[in-house]
Design a protein around this motif. Structure first.
Motif, PDB file in Angstrom:
ATOM      1  N   LEU A 211       0.810  -1.277  -0.006  1.00 45.39           N
ATOM      2  CA  LEU A 211      -0.032   0.036  -0.017  1.00 45.39           C
ATOM      3  C   LEU A 211       0.740   1.177   0.107  1.00 45.39           C
ATOM      4  CD1 LEU A 211      -2.497  -1.193   2.670  1.00 45.39           C
ATOM      5  CD2 LEU A 211      -3.063  -0.546   0.555  1.00 45.39           C
ATOM      6  N   LEU A 212       0.325   2.094  -0.631  1.00 44.70           N
ATOM      7  CA  LEU A 212       1.105   3.476  -1.279  1.00 44.70           C
ATOM      8  C   LEU A 212       0.275   4.722  -0.332  1.00 44.70           C
ATOM      9  CD1 LEU A 212       3.426   5.628  -1.847  1.00 44.70           C
ATOM     10  CD2 LEU A 212       2.432   5.654  -4.163  1.00 44.70           C
ATOM     11  N   PHE A 213       0.668   5.419   0.674  1.00 43.55           N
ATOM     12  CA  PHE A 213      -0.253   6.449   1.074  1.00 43.55           C
ATOM     13  C   PHE A 213       0.178   7.611   0.998  1.00 43.55           C
ATOM     14  CE2 PHE A 213      -1.036   2.508   3.688  1.00 43.55           C
ATOM     15  CZ  PHE A 213      -2.335   2.512   4.059  1.00 43.55           C
ATOM     16  N   HIS A 214      -0.437   8.527   0.592  1.00 45.73           N
ATOM     17  CA  HIS A 214       0.041  10.013   0.664  1.00 45.73           C
ATOM     18  C   HIS A 214      -1.215  10.918   0.963  1.00 45.73           C
ATOM     19  CE1 HIS A 214       2.023  13.656  -0.476  1.00 45.73           C
ATOM     20  NE2 HIS A 214       1.121  14.007  -1.563  1.00 45.73           N
ATOM     21  N   LYS A 215      -0.959  11.808   2.003  1.00 42.49           N
ATOM     22  CA  LYS A 215      -2.047  12.640   2.480  1.00 42.49           C
ATOM     23  C   LYS A 215      -3.569  11.699   2.632  1.00 42.49           C
ATOM     24  CE  LYS A 215      -0.234  16.895   0.833  1.00 42.49           C
ATOM     25  NZ  LYS A 215      -0.402  17.730  -0.098  1.00 42.49           N
ATOM     26  N   ASN A 216      -4.598  11.788   1.893  1.00 34.08           N
ATOM     27  CA  ASN A 216      -5.605  11.066   2.022  1.00 34.08           C
ATOM     28  C   ASN A 216      -5.889   9.947   0.791  1.00 34.08           C
ATOM     29  OD1 ASN A 216      -6.880  11.991   4.299  1.00 34.08           O
ATOM     30  ND2 ASN A 216      -7.415  13.899   3.347  1.00 34.08           N
ATOM     31  N   GLN A 217      -4.715   9.941   0.094  1.00 33.35           N
ATOM     32  CA  GLN A 217      -4.635   8.966  -0.982  1.00 33.35           C
ATOM     33  C   GLN A 217      -3.843   7.680  -0.673  1.00 33.35           C
ATOM     34  OE1 GLN A 217      -2.893  12.231  -3.494  1.00 33.35           O
ATOM     35  NE2 GLN A 217      -3.867  11.302  -5.029  1.00 33.35           N
ATOM     36  N   ILE A 218      -4.802   6.756  -1.348  1.00 32.89           N
ATOM     37  CA  ILE A 218      -4.332   5.238  -1.060  1.00 32.89           C
ATOM     38  C   ILE A 218      -4.111   4.514  -2.454  1.00 32.89           C
ATOM     39  CG2 ILE A 218      -4.413   3.091   0.090  1.00 32.89           C
ATOM     40  CD1 ILE A 218      -6.367   4.312   2.018  1.00 32.89           C
ATOM     41  N   PHE A 219      -2.919   4.106  -2.802  1.00 32.86           N
ATOM     42  CA  PHE A 219      -2.857   3.138  -3.817  1.00 32.86           C
ATOM     43  C   PHE A 219      -2.415   1.825  -3.342  1.00 32.86           C
ATOM     44  CE2 PHE A 219       0.269   1.052  -7.020  1.00 32.86           C
ATOM     45  CZ  PHE A 219      -0.753   1.050  -7.902  1.00 32.86           C
ATOM     46  N   PHE A 220      -3.045   0.760  -4.139  1.00 31.77           N
ATOM     47  CA  PHE A 220      -2.613  -0.615  -3.685  1.00 31.77           C
ATOM     48  C   PHE A 220      -2.120  -1.342  -4.799  1.00 31.77           C
ATOM     49  CE2 PHE A 220      -3.925  -5.265  -3.636  1.00 31.77           C
ATOM     50  CZ  PHE A 220      -3.366  -5.611  -2.278  1.00 31.77           C
TER      51      PHE A 220
ATOM     52  N   GLU B 288     -24.516   5.098  -2.998  1.00 36.14           N
ATOM     53  CA  GLU B 288     -23.361   4.740  -1.980  1.00 36.14           C
ATOM     54  C   GLU B 288     -22.553   3.274  -2.683  1.00 36.14           C
ATOM     55  OE1 GLU B 288     -24.757   5.325   2.429  1.00 36.14           O
ATOM     56  OE2 GLU B 288     -25.884   4.066   1.614  1.00 36.14           O
ATOM     57  N   ILE B 289     -23.258   2.548  -3.267  1.00 41.26           N
ATOM     58  CA  ILE B 289     -22.835   1.336  -3.633  1.00 41.26           C
ATOM     59  C   ILE B 289     -21.671   1.732  -4.806  1.00 41.26           C
ATOM     60  CG2 ILE B 289     -23.096  -0.791  -4.976  1.00 41.26           C
ATOM     61  CD1 ILE B 289     -25.703  -1.143  -3.327  1.00 41.26           C
ATOM     62  N   GLU B 290     -22.176   2.450  -5.784  1.00 37.36           N
ATOM     63  CA  GLU B 290     -21.585   3.000  -6.880  1.00 37.36           C
ATOM     64  C   GLU B 290     -20.451   4.054  -6.528  1.00 37.36           C
ATOM     65  OE1 GLU B 290     -25.017   2.960 -10.244  1.00 37.36           O
ATOM     66  OE2 GLU B 290     -24.319   4.831  -9.647  1.00 37.36           O
ATOM     67  N   ALA B 291     -20.309   4.630  -5.431  1.00 35.85           N
ATOM     68  CA  ALA B 291     -19.090   5.361  -5.048  1.00 35.85           C
ATOM     69  C   ALA B 291     -18.237   4.444  -4.370  1.00 35.85           C
ATOM     70  CB  ALA B 291     -19.664   6.309  -3.978  1.00 35.85           C
ATOM     71  N   ARG B 292     -18.582   3.430  -3.955  1.00 36.64           N
ATOM     72  CA  ARG B 292     -17.905   2.487  -2.984  1.00 36.64           C
ATOM     73  C   ARG B 292     -17.029   1.793  -4.131  1.00 36.64           C
ATOM     74  NH1 ARG B 292     -17.591   0.509   2.158  1.00 36.64           N
ATOM     75  NH2 ARG B 292     -18.007   2.543   2.755  1.00 36.64           N
ATOM     76  N   GLU B 293     -17.667   1.199  -5.030  1.00 32.78           N
ATOM     77  CA  GLU B 293     -17.012   0.553  -6.408  1.00 32.78           C
ATOM     78  C   GLU B 293     -15.886   1.409  -6.783  1.00 32.78           C
ATOM     79  OE1 GLU B 293     -20.649  -2.517  -7.411  1.00 32.78           O
ATOM     80  OE2 GLU B 293     -20.267  -0.563  -8.798  1.00 32.78           O
ATOM     81  N   GLN B 294     -16.552   2.818  -7.120  1.00 32.37           N
ATOM     82  CA  GLN B 294     -15.332   3.712  -7.680  1.00 32.37           C
ATOM     83  C   GLN B 294     -14.160   3.723  -6.986  1.00 32.37           C
ATOM     84  OE1 GLN B 294     -15.668   5.013 -10.562  1.00 32.37           O
ATOM     85  NE2 GLN B 294     -13.638   6.023 -10.281  1.00 32.37           N
ATOM     86  N   GLN B 295     -14.329   3.639  -5.710  1.00 32.16           N
ATOM     87  CA  GLN B 295     -13.326   3.498  -4.575  1.00 32.16           C
ATOM     88  C   GLN B 295     -12.290   2.373  -4.775  1.00 32.16           C
ATOM     89  OE1 GLN B 295     -15.401   4.300  -0.702  1.00 32.16           O
ATOM     90  NE2 GLN B 295     -13.200   5.221  -0.218  1.00 32.16           N
ATOM     91  N   PHE B 296     -12.859   1.092  -5.105  1.00 33.01           N
ATOM     92  CA  PHE B 296     -11.969   0.130  -5.587  1.00 33.01           C
ATOM     93  C   PHE B 296     -11.174   0.366  -6.721  1.00 33.01           C
ATOM     94  CE2 PHE B 296     -13.005  -3.538  -2.589  1.00 33.01           C
ATOM     95  CZ  PHE B 296     -13.884  -2.964  -2.035  1.00 33.01           C
ATOM     96  N   ALA B 297     -11.910   0.982  -7.812  1.00 35.50           N
ATOM     97  CA  ALA B 297     -11.150   1.133  -9.036  1.00 35.50           C
ATOM     98  C   ALA B 297     -10.032   2.152  -8.854  1.00 35.50           C
ATOM     99  CB  ALA B 297     -12.323   1.877  -9.970  1.00 35.50           C
ATOM    100  N   GLU B 298     -10.553   2.904  -8.090  1.00 40.11           N
ATOM    101  CA  GLU B 298      -9.347   3.868  -7.844  1.00 40.11           C
ATOM    102  C   GLU B 298      -8.028   3.307  -7.297  1.00 40.11           C
ATOM    103  OE1 GLU B 298     -11.355   7.389  -6.093  1.00 40.11           O
ATOM    104  OE2 GLU B 298     -12.387   7.852  -8.243  1.00 40.11           O
ATOM    105  N   LEU B 299      -8.319   2.771  -6.193  1.00 45.18           N
ATOM    106  CA  LEU B 299      -7.232   1.973  -5.202  1.00 45.18           C
ATOM    107  C   LEU B 299      -6.196   1.451  -6.238  1.00 45.18           C
ATOM    108  CD1 LEU B 299      -6.730   1.482  -2.272  1.00 45.18           C
ATOM    109  CD2 LEU B 299      -8.050  -0.686  -2.487  1.00 45.18           C
TER     110      LEU B 299
END
Lengths: 311, 311
Positions: A211-220, B288-299
């Motif tokens: 996991l990479l953290f920076h401020k409120n960003q997280i990358f996995f 809420e569900i779509e926003a959470r899925e978006q978080q997974f994509a961004e991760l």
């Protein structure tokens, strides 16, 4: 954009469920240097060995683009030696022997030619020695990345925190992040650790990725599911070398590029564990590395999600 | 494209580091049904309770689109009850009480209206009962997904293997995959388990995400790093419900769509653990569900890697 690496150059004797080695060349600076050398040359190392360390192994490092001007060779002394045995599932290891030898009073002398350092990698060593290197650089590097381990949290926590405060990126594993922060949740741990100074935190989770953290960003970044892990020794150092090597080569420390650096480091580490010691790191090709990075990309690749909820 | 779910509808009493509950509604079919109901309605459940089970809780399931025609209510008997206590890091749990009650002689009767079943989710139950449901369907469903646990590997391995042979997708955790295959490497474990029958294997790794295997393909979905995990109960069932709910709603069982289903299931599970029991699953919104899925994509999102190796 000179890359300077400090760490150990040493002998390891390893035992895994798949076999054991006699004394082979290891040490954080060795793994970091070899790994980074696939991205950028030279990699200027600061380390110390005894005169028992074979000249042929120093030449091999040089052939890979590792500048050994900062490698001190202590006449009449012996190199650092570590021996360890891994559990059957490779998830834990027992230290059989630790002989500090030349490391006991290591004074990290920086050659003048290292003063152009723009990227500094502090491999795992005592936090006092790591800090000395920062202090001995006339100009503060553009980026300082620090690796450490639980050992220093146990015996030199305040010294460690003083050094951590001076770096940009801290790279530790999940258990170390929990120990350092006192928090089980890695998200909470990351916030507390970044409040100690580092703007970026990498939490390595071994077979579970990083996991990479920076401020409120997280990358996995996942780890590649491997059919065989032969020897985990040096995987974390190899990751760190790939990480800072990529950043130094591209001279881009944006968060987006740090993500790529994490994936590159993960790819390099996935090679490292395929054979004993540094063996797999000695003869990689650019094509192999790029193919491995492509595997990482494919592992998490998915077409955009459609809306799946019905009302 | 009817979705049929078999599993428990039961009472749980939970204790986590964050608090404890009295008897609350739980059970695999409850979590699976609620989770799937956000993708497809109705979700036709096959389960059994005693007459101690509140009518109001059955109504609540119905309000969420769960068809309870296949829910048997046994007069004069008590519902299945499980009580457990989690360790401080939530990574292990101790069973305090298990009262089988109505589950001891559960005969899964399928209403005629369930015979249109196209997607079948076999929640964790004895493999004999899971198999009976397959056998009682006149037409073989398009897709059968099976969840199970180490308990059945310990006491009914041959029965379990007979049922596993009949399903398309098996969903188990990493320790169970290792136990079932006798292999530590999850890649090797997956090959052996797929050779037992299932064309697809999901290996759940809890806070470390989930792997989807199919032939030589591997997909990895991370878990969302959460600041707080409040109660892990039902997370695996919620994942399974989201997974098959997405597939049933889209009626697309391509590997690419299964990836999306894994991410959707992971997103649903990430909600589940935020509160005790089913509480968080009762009032989610599509947004809420779509926003959470978006978080997974961004991760895991990263711009394409540049060539990083220098020659």
């Amino acid at each position: 954009m000179s890359l300077v690496v400090i760490g150990t150059v040493a002998f390891d004797a390893l035992e895994t469920p798949f076999g054991k080695t006699d004394k082979i060349v290891g040490g954080a600076a060795t793994y970091i240097g070899l790994s980074a050398s696939y991205s950028v040359k030279p990699v200027k190392i600061v380390a110390v060995v005894g005169d028992d360390f074979p000249q042929s192994d120093i030449l091999r490092l040089q052939e890979h683009g590792v500048d050994t001007e900062g490698l001190q060779i202590k006449a009449g002394e012996k190199s650092f030696f570590w021996s360890g045995k891994y559990s059957n599932d490779l998830n834990s290891r027992e230290t059989l022997v630790t002989e500090l030898n030349v490391l006991a009073d290591f004074d990290p002398v920086l050659p003048d030619s290292y003063q152009d350092c723009k990227y500094l990698m502090l491999g795992n060593l005592s936090p006092q020695v790591q800090r000395l290197v920062i202090q001995r650089l006339v100009n503060r590097p553009k980026l300082i990345v620090m690796d450490t381990m639980n050992f220093w949290m146990d015996i030199a926590l305040e010294e460690l925190k003083t050094t951590i405060e001076m770096v940009d990126v801290l790279s530790i594993n999940d258990e170390e992040a929990r120990q350092l922060s006192g928090q089980h949740s890695l998200v909470k741990a990351a916030k507390l650790i970044m409040a100690m100074g580092p703007k970026y935190l990498i939490i390595k989770k071994g077979e579970h990725g990083a996991l990479l953290f920076h401020k409120n960003q997280i990358f996995f970044a996942p780890a590649l599911p491997l059919e065989e892990v032969f020897d985990p020794t040096g995987a974390g150092d190899t990751f760190a070398g790939g990480f800072i090597g990529h950043l130094a080569a591209t001279d881009d420390i944006s968060f987006e590029n740090m993500k790529r650096a994490v994936i590159h480091g993960s790819a390099m580490a996935s090679f490292c564990v395929e054979k004993f010691g540094t063996e797999r790191l000695l003869n990689l090709t650019t094509a192999e590395i790029e193919a491995r990075e492509q595997q990482f990309a494919e592992l998490v690749a998915v077409q955009p999600l459609e809306a799946v909820a019905q009302s």
